[in-house]
Write a protein that holds these residues in place. Structure first.
Motif, short mmCIF file in Angstrom:
data_model
loop_
_atom_site.label_atom_id
_atom_site.label_comp_id
_atom_site.label_asym_id
_atom_site.label_seq_id
_atom_site.Cartn_x
_atom_site.Cartn_y
_atom_site.Cartn_z
N ASP A 1 8.23 49.09 60.12
CA ASP A 1 8.05 48.20 59.01
C ASP A 1 5.84 47.81 58.94
O ASP A 1 5.48 48.10 58.20
CB ASP A 1 7.93 47.03 59.13
CG ASP A 1 9.33 45.99 59.43
OD1 ASP A 1 9.96 47.30 58.31
OD2 ASP A 1 10.10 45.67 59.73
N ALA B 1 1.57 51.29 51.66
CA ALA B 1 1.74 50.21 50.87
C ALA B 1 0.72 50.23 50.54
O ALA B 1 0.44 50.05 49.00
CB ALA B 1 3.46 49.19 51.10
N ASP C 1 5.35 48.23 43.10
CA ASP C 1 6.06 47.46 44.53
C ASP C 1 5.85 48.40 45.23
O ASP C 1 6.71 49.85 45.93
CB ASP C 1 7.41 47.18 44.38
CG ASP C 1 8.53 46.78 45.53
OD1 ASP C 1 7.34 46.70 46.19
OD2 ASP C 1 8.97 46.22 45.63
N ASP D 1 5.18 48.18 48.63
CA ASP D 1 6.25 48.23 49.74
C ASP D 1 7.56 49.04 49.49
O ASP D 1 7.62 50.15 50.23
CB ASP D 1 6.99 46.90 49.85
CG ASP D 1 5.32 45.90 50.13
OD1 ASP D 1 4.93 46.97 51.61
OD2 ASP D 1 5.36 44.73 50.10
N GLN D 2 8.46 49.23 48.51
CA GLN D 2 9.01 49.87 47.68
C GLN D 2 8.62 51.85 48.34
O GLN D 2 9.47 52.65 48.54
CB GLN D 2 10.32 49.66 46.16
CG GLN D 2 11.13 49.98 46.33
CD GLN D 2 12.66 50.45 47.26
OE1 GLN D 2 12.52 49.15 47.84
NE2 GLN D 2 12.71 51.31 48.58
N ALA E 1 6.27 53.13 49.23
CA ALA E 1 6.39 53.41 50.43
C ALA E 1 7.87 53.64 51.22
O ALA E 1 7.77 54.93 52.01
CB ALA E 1 5.46 52.06 51.39
N ARG E 2 8.74 52.74 51.81
CA ARG E 2 9.88 53.47 52.08
C ARG E 2 10.05 54.57 51.69
O ARG E 2 11.08 55.31 52.76
CB ARG E 2 10.51 52.08 52.36
CG ARG E 2 9.98 50.45 52.89
CD ARG E 2 11.23 49.37 52.96
NE ARG E 2 11.96 48.96 51.67
CZ ARG E 2 10.88 48.19 50.79
NH1 ARG E 2 9.79 47.43 51.54
NH2 ARG E 2 11.57 47.49 49.83
N ALA F 1 5.02 51.60 57.34
CA ALA F 1 5.30 51.00 55.94
C ALA F 1 4.84 50.49 55.25
O ALA F 1 3.34 50.73 54.17
CB ALA F 1 6.92 50.91 55.65
N GLY F 2 4.02 49.83 55.70
CA GLY F 2 2.98 48.64 55.63
C GLY F 2 1.42 48.82 54.91
O GLY F 2 0.95 48.74 54.49
#
Length: 220
Positions: A120, A127, A143, A145-146, A148-149, A123-124
Motif C-alpha cells: 500500500d 500514485a 484515479d 491510485d488505481q 499505481a496498482r 502504491a501510494g
C-alpha cells in the motif's frame, strides 16, 4: 538478526528454535535472550526491522522515478526494472515475502503489515508520481491510485507466479521482457494518446503481457 532470518525462512516459525539461531549466529542462547528476548519477541523484532529496511529501499527507489521524462516509455521501463531488481526481488524482500507467505495464515497481523507497510505504501508513493505526470499531460487518468496498482500488477505478474510456488528464479531476459510488456500495456491504458512516447503506436509488440518470455506461458 541475520542468522535468525535465515533460520526462520529455512525452518519456519514453528520449526525454528533459539538453540538453532544461536548456533547459526555463533553466540550463546543467553546472549539472544539478553539482547533480543524469547523466540516470539525475536520474530516480531525481525519482522519490524525488515519491513523498515524494505520500505527505506522502496522510498529511495521512488526518488529515481522519471518525473520529467524525455521518453516516458523508455524511462518508465528502466525505472520498473530497477524497482523489481533493487527492491521487490532483492534478498531481504524475498526473505520477508517467504515469512509472510508461510506465517500469514497463522499470524494475520503479519499479512496485514505486508499490505499496509509494503504494497500500500509503495502504491501510494507511485500514485503521487503518476498524478504529477498526468497534470503535466504525460499520462491520462482519473484515479492515480488505481493506475499505481495496475502498474505494479503488470510489471510483477510473471515474477509473482514464481513467488507463489516458491521459485524466485527468473532469467534476466524473461524478466526484461515481462517488465517491458507490462509497461507497454500500462501505457496503452494510461498514455495520453499522442504517440510521442510509444504509447499508442499500435505496432503489436507484446500483444499479451502475461507471456513473460514471448511463448504464451508464465515466465516465473
Amino acid at each position: 538478526m541475520t542468522a535468525a532470518m535465515r533460520v526462520f525462512v529455512r525452518d519456519g516459525y514453528s520449526g525454528a528454535s533459539i538453540e538453532t539461531i544461536a548456533a547459526e549466529a555463533a553466540v550463546s542462547k543467553q546472549t539472544i535472550y539478553n539482547h533480543l528476548g524469547d523466540k516470539q519477541r525475536l520474530f516480531e523484532s525481525l519482522i519490524d526491522e525488515n519491513f523498515d529496511q524494505v520500505n527505506a529501499q522502496q522510498f529511495a527507489m521512488i526518488e529515481t522515478f522519471p518525473d520529467r521524462p524525455a521518453n516516458l516509455m523508455a524511462e518508465l521501463t528502466a525505472f520498473a526494472g530497477d524497482l523489481m531488481r533493487g527492491c521487490l526481488m532483492d534478498e531481504r524482500a524475498r526473505a520477508l515475502r517467504t515469512l509472510v507467505q508461510a506465517e500469514g495464515s497463522r499470524r494475520p497481523e503479519i499479512a496485514r503489515q505486508w499490505r499496509q507497510r509494503g504494497q500500500d505504501q509503495l502504491a501510494g508513493s507511485l500514485a503521487a508520481r503518476f498524478a504529477r505526470l498526468a497534470l503535466a499531460g504525460k499520462l491520462s487518468m482519473v484515479d492515480p491510485d488505481q493506475a499505481a496498482r495496475d502498474f505494479l500488477a503488470l510489471i510483477t505478474y510473471d515474477a509473482q507466479v514464481g513467488w507463489t510456488i516458491g521459485d524466485a528464479t527468473m532469467r534476466d531476459d524473461e524478466l526484461d521482457a515481462s517488465i517491458a510488456a507490462g509497461v507497454r500495456t500500462f501505457m496503452r491504458a494510461y498514455g495520453n494518446g499522442n504517440g510521442s512516447n510509444g504509447n499508442g503506436n499500435g505496432n503489436g509488440n507484446g500483444n499479451h503481457h502475461h507471456n513473460g518470455n514471448g511463448n504464451g506461458s508464465p515466465g516465473g
